[in-house]
Design an enzyme around this catalytic site. Structure first.
Site, short mmCIF file in Angstrom:
data_model
loop_
_atom_site.label_atom_id
_atom_site.label_comp_id
_atom_site.label_asym_id
_atom_site.label_seq_id
_atom_site.Cartn_x
_atom_site.Cartn_y
_atom_site.Cartn_z
N PHE A 1 6.06 2.51 -4.59
CA PHE A 1 7.45 2.72 -4.18
C PHE A 1 8.04 4.07 -4.59
O PHE A 1 9.14 4.41 -4.18
CB PHE A 1 8.36 1.59 -4.69
CG PHE A 1 7.97 0.23 -4.18
CD1 PHE A 1 8.24 -0.12 -2.86
CD2 PHE A 1 7.32 -0.68 -5.00
CE1 PHE A 1 7.86 -1.36 -2.37
CE2 PHE A 1 6.93 -1.93 -4.51
CZ PHE A 1 7.20 -2.26 -3.20
N TYR B 1 3.03 4.72 0.74
CA TYR B 1 3.75 5.27 1.90
C TYR B 1 2.76 6.06 2.75
O TYR B 1 1.89 6.76 2.23
CB TYR B 1 4.87 6.20 1.44
CG TYR B 1 5.96 5.54 0.64
CD1 TYR B 1 6.73 4.51 1.17
CD2 TYR B 1 6.25 5.96 -0.66
CE1 TYR B 1 7.76 3.91 0.44
CE2 TYR B 1 7.28 5.38 -1.40
CZ TYR B 1 8.02 4.35 -0.84
OH TYR B 1 9.02 3.76 -1.57
N HIS C 1 9.47 -8.19 0.51
CA HIS C 1 9.29 -6.75 0.37
C HIS C 1 10.64 -6.05 0.62
O HIS C 1 11.43 -6.51 1.45
CB HIS C 1 8.25 -6.27 1.40
CG HIS C 1 7.72 -4.90 1.14
ND1 HIS C 1 8.39 -3.76 1.52
CD2 HIS C 1 6.58 -4.49 0.54
CE1 HIS C 1 7.68 -2.71 1.16
NE2 HIS C 1 6.58 -3.11 0.56
N ASP D 1 0.86 -1.19 0.00
CA ASP D 1 0.00 0.00 0.00
C ASP D 1 0.89 1.24 0.00
O ASP D 1 2.11 1.13 0.15
CB ASP D 1 -1.00 0.00 1.17
CG ASP D 1 -0.35 -0.04 2.54
OD1 ASP D 1 0.89 -0.20 2.61
OD2 ASP D 1 -1.07 0.08 3.54
#
Length: 224
Positions: free
Chosen positions: A82, A71, A188, A69
């Site tokens: 990202f 930031y 991740h 999801d």
């Protein structure tokens, strides 16, 4: 229907979403998201929630980078998984992505991944909004169904490359049963998990290798 869809309606994704999800679902999700923006601090800004879909059309997608999801810090999320706006301090996950790229002599200081999107890399999260300071806070409100629709549509295409980073992204592998696709999985890039296999995953080199075999141009992973 809420203004949240104003820009998305102008894309070819809109008819796909209507066909697969229906106007009622989209209207309900839109109301939930609009209510969230009215009553809490939500990221990314309303006008860029669907930016990844606005920049890459359904027919032009070549590579999909799937994250979790957005930031949840102020001024960071910009509607591309990202990515952060140019000039913004790099979040830890993005720093680790760039560390992995350094293995291939690609040295990036700019956190905006807009140049990747312009090369038809779909920078998608499984959930497209988040409450400020609370990772995962908008899970379960409908986004998963929405992004499942996107992934199911892409699964029907041929010869795409999916980069699934993290458990949330990897859970979507059940939607990707087209054997013509290349599916690469890694932990991740968060500092909590990057050392478990994101570093050294080789996804960037492998992606370009597969693109060459398909007769496509490689992705220039540098940012500016």
């Amino acid at each position: 229907m809420g203004d949240i869809y104003h820009n998305l309606r102008k894309t070819n994704w809109w008819s796909i979403l209507i066909d697969q999800l229906g106007l009622e679902f989209l209207a309900n999700l839109g109301q939930i998201i609009e209510s969230a923006f009215e009553n809490e601090v939500v990221y990314p800004p309303r006008e860029v929630v669907f930016r990844c879909l606005e920049l890459v059309s359904p027919e032009s997608v070549r590579v999909i980078v799937l994250g979790q999801d957005p930031y949840h810090g102020g001024g960071q999320a910009e509607g591309l998984s990202f990515s952060v706006p140019k000039g913004t301090k790099l979040p830890p996950s993005l720093k680790n992505i760039f560390k992995e790229l350094e293995r291939f002599n690609v040295h990036n200081n700019c956190g905006s991944l807009l140049s990747w999107a312009k090369q038809n890399v779909l920078l998608l999260n499984t959930v497209l909004t988040v409450h400020a300071g609370a990772a995962g806070s908008h899970r379960g409100i409908g986004w998963e169904t929405f992004t499942d629709c996107i992934l199911s549509y892409l699964n029907k295409q041929d010869n795409l490359i999916f980069l699934l980073w993290g458990k949330d992204a990897q859970q979507k592998i059940k939607l990707l049963n087209n054997q013509k696709h290349i599916i690469l999985q890694a932990p991740h890039p968060s500092p909590l998990s990057a050392h478990r296999g994101f570093f050294g995953c080789d996804h960037f080199r492998l992606t370009n290798s597969h693109l060459r075999k398909m007769g496509h141009n490689e992705i220039d992973w540098s940012t500016s």
